[in-house]
Design an enzyme around this catalytic site. Structure first.
Site, PDB file in Angstrom:
ATOM      1  N   ASN A 194      -6.421  -2.824   1.779  1.00  0.00           N
ATOM      2  CA  ASN A 194      -6.445  -4.232   1.601  1.00  0.00           C
ATOM      3  C   ASN A 194      -7.571  -4.839   1.821  1.00  0.00           C
ATOM      4  OD1 ASN A 194      -3.581  -4.267   1.818  1.00  0.00           O
ATOM      5  ND2 ASN A 194      -3.336  -4.660   3.914  1.00  0.00           N
ATOM      6  N   ARG A 221       0.852  -1.284  -0.070  1.00  0.00           N
ATOM      7  CA  ARG A 221       0.033   0.043  -0.055  1.00  0.00           C
ATOM      8  C   ARG A 221       0.749   1.331   0.051  1.00  0.00           C
ATOM      9  NH1 ARG A 221      -3.966  -0.866   4.547  1.00  0.00           N
ATOM     10  NH2 ARG A 221      -2.093  -1.909   5.847  1.00  0.00           N
TER      11      ARG A 221
END
Length: 773
Positions: A50, A32
Site C-alpha cells: 500500500n 493486497r
C-alpha cells in the site's frame, strides 16, 4: 506507461518485469491479499504494498503470465474494490523468486481512496452465530469484505496503526488470520475477537455499568418502554420498541421531534415485507453492502403506530448492518426505532463521554463500546423512484468514494455546501470527494462539525483547499466559514446555479449547456430576493434566469416557513383580494390576533420578504387543504401533501388548475383560485393534491418548451429538493421527452442541498480555469 512486451521479442526475453500502480478504492478491501493469491496462481514473482498513490505491485514472470495477471487485476477485483486506473512501467528483470506483501509506504502525494464502511458479510454473520466459532456472539466480527473503514481511519496508507484499532493488539489467533494470505482476514485492519478486540458495555444515564448479560438487559429495558442510545459505526442511534406508542411519544418529546418520521430497523426482509411493499430493486438496495435506510410504501391496514411517521404513508427502513445490530435482534423484537443519536438537528453524538452529556436527557441507558469513532457518519437515505435509485442523504456506505467529474489538473477546490443538509466537496484532479452528511448549520455545534469534518477530510486526503466556492447568501454560516478558509481564490456561487452544475457534473457533462429546472424551498438570488421555482439556462460557468414563479411576500420571513398557513394567507390576499381575505378568515380565523398581524404585515409590506420558492407554493396549498398548517421539519408540508397524490394512471387524468406565463413570470393566481373553488365544492383532498401536482408539472413543461424554443437547448437538468417528490419525478421523466427533451436527473449525489457542494466546486473550478489558465 509502456505497452506490454509481445510476440517473438517477449519470448526471447524469457521474463518481463513491471511496476504496476492500481488507483481507486483499493485499500482496506482485501486488495493486497487478492494480488498475492492472483500472483501465485499466475506464477508471478515480486511484491505488493500500500502506498499513497494506491496499491503498487512489482510483477515479474513470463510475458503471457504477466498479461493474464494484469487482465485479472482489472477485470476481477475484490467485490468492495473500485479500480479507477491501472498503469505500469517496464523494469529490468530482477530475478525475483517468490511473492510477498511488504510494509506500506507513505510520503508521496496521496491518490489512494479510503473505502466506505460496509454492512456485515454473510461469512462473518455465519461465524457470529456459530457456537463453535471463536467469534460467536462477538459484536465486532469483521473481515476484508465488511465492517468499519472510513469511520476508524485517521490517515493513509490504510494500516492498523493509522486507525482507531491501533490500541487493540491482536491476540495470536487474530494475528495468524491477519498474516495468512489464504485467510479472508488477511490484512483486515479492524480484525478482532472477544479476546483482544473492542468490548460492548451497557451503562445507565450516569455512566454506571449495568450488571448482567447485556443483550438480555437491553431486551428487558426495551420491553419496559425505555429508550437506549446505541453506539454504531458512525455515531449513536436512539432506540426504542417501534410498537410501543408510549415509548415513541416519549422519544419525540425528549428529542424535540414533533413529527419528523423515525427510521426503523427490521430484523430481516421478511419483517420488512410484513409492513411495507418491497419490490426487487428495493430489496436489492436494502440488502446491499451500503445498507441504507430505504423509503418504502407502507402496507395499508398494518398495526404500525402512527407515531412512527405521522401523516405519511411511507416508512424509512433499514436492516441490521453490524454484528451488534444483529445480536440485538436475536431477542423478542422484530422492529426497532433506530434514529439518529442527537437532539433535534444537532450533530450526531459519537464520543462516549459527550454522548452522556448530549443524550443524557433523551436516553435512559447507553449501549456503547470502546472503539473510537474517528469520522462521524450518519446513515444514508435512499428511495427507488421510477426505477432509479435516488440518494436523499449520501453518507455511510458511499462516503468517501469520489464522484468522477471530467475536470483536469488544477488546484484543490472546496465547495462548502449550503445551510441545510450540508455536505462539502473537495475536488482534485477530476475526483470530487463529497463529505458525509453534516446536517444543519443553524447552531454553533453544526459549524464545529463542518469545520472539524473538513479538517479530517483534508488530513485523510493530504490536501488543502486552494480555491473555494460558496453560496452567495450573506447570512449563511457556511459562507462565513468559507471566508475563513485560507485559499488563493474565493467565488460566490448562486444557489440554483450550483444545483444545475451539480446535476450536470453528476452526469459527467461539465462542458454542456442545459435548461435547469430547479425547484426547492429557497435560495438567495442576485437581486436580493428569495428564489426557488427557477427555469434557468446555463452551464458550469454561468447561467441566465429565464423564467420563475411570481414572488409572493412571506409574512414574518422564517416564521412563515414554520407556519405554512401564513404563506397560504399571503397567496390568498395577493391573488384573490377581498375574496381571499374572507377565505383566510374562514380557514385560519382560529389564529385570532396572529392572523390580524399577518394581514397588517402584508398590507404594509413589513417583514414580508418576497419569495418565488416552489416549496412555499406547496406550503400554501398544503395549508389551504388542511394537511399541514404548522411545519416542524424542513419540507413537512410538501411531503405530506405529496403523500395524498393519486400516483396512478387516473391521477394524470384529473387535469390541472389554471396558471399563466407572461414575460418570464409564472403566475399561480388561477391555481390558488382553483384550489379554493374545489375546497368550497367539497372535492376530496386527494383530488386537489393530485391536480395541484399536475399543475406544477404543466408549469414546468410549458416553461421548458418556451425556453427551449428561445435558446435551442434540448437538455433539461432537474435539481432541487422538490424533485424528490415521487410523482413529479416520474411524470417529468415521462412527459418532457414527449416534448423532445433529454432529461438529466441526479445519480450519485442528492437532488436536495446535500448535492449543492458538488456544483459549487465545479463552478469555482471553471471560473478559476477561465481566469488563470
Amino acid at each position: 506507461m509502456v505497452p506490454l512486451a509481445q510476440g517473438n521479442r517477449a519470448s526471447e526475453m524469457g521474463r518481463v518485469r513491471y511496476r504496476v500502480v492500481v488507483r481507486g478504492t483499493v485499500q482496506g478491501v482485501g486488495f493486497r491479499p487478492f494480488i498475492y493469491n492472483l500472483a501465485r496462481d499466475c506464477g508471478i514473482a515480486g511484491s505488493v504494498l500500500n502506498a499513497g498513490q494506491g496499491v503498487i505491485v512489482d510483477a515479474e514472470g513470463a510475458p503471457d503470465a504477466v498479461r493474464r495477471f494484469l487482465e485479472a487485476v482489472r477485470a476481477h477485483p475484490p467485490r468492495l474494490a473500485r479500480v479507477d486506473e491501472v498503469s505500469w512501467e517496464a523494469l529490468p528483470p530482477a530475478g525475483h523468486t517468490g511473492f510477498e506483501i511488504i510494509a506500506s509506504t507513505g510520503g508521496a502525494e496521496i491518490e489512494a481512496l479510503v473505502p466506505p464502511d460496509v454492512g456485515l458479510c454473510p461469512d462473518c454473520a455465519r461465524e457470529t452465530f456459530d457456537p463453535q466459532d471463536r467469534h460467536y456472539g462477538y459484536p465486532f466480527t469483521n473481515c476484508t469484505n465488511c465492517g468499519p473503514r472510513f469511520t476508524i481511519v485517521r490517515e493513509l496508507p490504510y494500516d492498523r496503526p493509522k486507525t482507531s484499532m491501533a490500541v487493540f493488539p491482536m491476540c495470536p489467533d487474530c494475528a495468524r488470520e491477519y498474516h495468512d494470505p489464504a485467510d479472508r482476514r488477511f490484512h483486515a485492519q479492524p480484525v478482532a475477537c472477544p479476546v483482544c478486540g473492542p468490548a460492548v458495555e451497557l451503562v445507565d444515564a450516569g455512566g454506571k455499568p449495568v450488571p448482567g448479560e447485556w443483550r438480555r438487559n437491553c431486551w428487558d429495558l426495551l420491553a419496559e418502554g425505555r429508550i437506549l442510545a446505541l453506539k454504531s459505526l458512525g455515531g449513536f442511534h436512539l432506540v426504542c420498541d417501534a410498537q410501543n406508542r408510549d415509548a415513541l411519544r416519549e422519544l419525540r418529546r425528549r428529542k424535540g421531534r414533533d413529527a419528523k418520521p423515525f427510521a426503523v430497523m427490521a430484523r430481516d426482509p421478511a419483517v420488512v415485507e410484513r409492513y411495507c411493499h418491497l419490490n426487487d430493486q428495493e430489496r436489492e438496495l436494502l440488502t446491499s453492502p451500503e445498507a441504507p435506510i430505504v423509503i418504502l410504501k407502507r402496507r395499508p391496514g398494518t398495526d404500525l403506530p402512527p407515531e412512527l411517521a405521522p401523516g405519511l404513508k411511507t416508512l424509512g427502513v433499514m436492516l441490521p448492518y453490524t454484528p451488534l445490530h444483529f445480536l440485538v435482534f436475536t431477542g423478542p423484537f422484530d422492529l426497532l426505532v433506530m434514529t439518529s443519536g442527537n437532539y433535534s438537528e444537532l450533530p450526531l453524538a459519537k464520543e462516549n463521554v459527550r454522548a452522556l452529556a448530549e443524550l443524557g436527557g433523551i436516553a435512559d441507558y447507553f449501549l456503547w463500546h470502546n472503539r473510537e469513532i474517528v469520522n462521524r457518519c450518519d446513515d444514508s437515505l435512499a428511495a427507488v423512484m421510477d426505477g432509479e435509485v435516488q440518494l436523499l442523504r449520501r453518507s455511510r456506505g458511499w462516503v468517501p468514494v469520489p464522484v468522477r467529474v471530467p475536470t483536469g489538473d488544477g488546484p484543490v477546490v472546496l465547495g462548502i455546501g449550503g445551510e441545510m443538509k450540508n455536505t462539502f466537496c473537495l475536488l482534485k484532479k477530476g475526483r470530487a470527494f463529497v463529505s458525509q452528511h453534516i446536517g444543519e448549520l443553524d447552531h454553533l455545534e453544526g459549524e464545529e462539525n463542518l469545520f472539524s469534518s473538513l479538517l479530517n477530510f483534508q488530513r485523510l486526503l493530504d490536501i488543502e483547499a486552494e480555491v473555494v466556492g460558496y453560496d452567495m447568501h450573506p447570512d449563511y454560516r457556511s459562507s462565513r466559514l468559507a471566508r475563513k478558509v485560507p485559499a488563493e481564490k474565493r467565488y460566490e456561487v448562486q444557489h440554483h446555479h450550483a444545483h444545475l452544475a451539480s446535476c450536470l457534473a453528476d452526469n459527467g457533462l461539465v462542458d454542456e449547456r442545459a435548461i435547469g429546472v430547479i425547484l426547492d424551498g429557497t435560495g438567495y438570488g442576485p437581486d436580493g430576493t428569495l428564489w426557488g421555482f427557477e427555469i434557468i439556462s446555463g452551464d458550469c460557468l454561468g447561467f441566465k434566469r429565464e423564467m420563475h414563479l411570481a414572488p409572493v411576500p412571506l409574512p414574518g420571513g422564517e416564521a412563515a416557513v414554520r407556519s405554512p398557513w401564513r404563506t397560504a394567507v399571503a397567496y390568498l390576499l395577493t391573488y384573490l383580494g377581498e375574496d381571499g381575505d374572507r377565505t383566510a378568515g374562514r380557514l385560519f380565523g382560529g389564529h385570532g390576533l396572529e392572523l390580524d398581524v399577518v394581514r397588517r404585515m402584508l398590507a404594509k409590506g413589513f417583514n414580508a420578504p418576497p419569495s418565488s420558492g416552489c416549496g412555499r407554493l406547496f406550503d400554501a396549498v398544503a395549508a389551504l387543504v388542511g394537511v399541514c398548517t404548522r411545519s416542524t421539519y424542513e419540507g413537512q408540508a410538501a411531503i405530506e401533501l405529496g403523500e395524498l397524490v393519486r400516483d396512478d394512471a387516473e391521477g394524470a387524468k384529473l387535469g390541472v388548475y389554471p396558471f399563466s406565463i407572461e414575460e418570464g413570470t409564472i403566475s399561480a393566481a388561477g391555481t390558488v383560485a382553483g384550489v379554493v373553488e374545489d375546497l368550497e365544492r367539497g372535492v376530496p383532498v386527494e383530488t386537489i393534491a393530485t391536480r395541484f401536482h399536475n399543475t406544477v408539472l404543466e408549469m414546468v413543461r410549458e416553461a421548458v418548451r418556451r425556453v427551449g424554443a428561445a435558446t435551442g437547448l434540448r437538455t433539461v437538468a432537474l435539481s432541487g429538493g422538490t424533485w424528490q417528490n415521487r410523482y413529479l419525478f416520474r411524470r417529468a421523466r415521462e412527459t418532457l421527452p414527449l416534448d423532445g427533451f433529454r432529461v438529466l436527473t441526479h445519480r450519485q449525489v442528492p437532488a436536495n442541498d446535500g448535492g449543492l457542494c458538488l456544483g459549487q466546486a465545479v463552478i469555482a473550478y471553471r471560473r478559476w480555469s477561465k481566469e488563470c489558465v
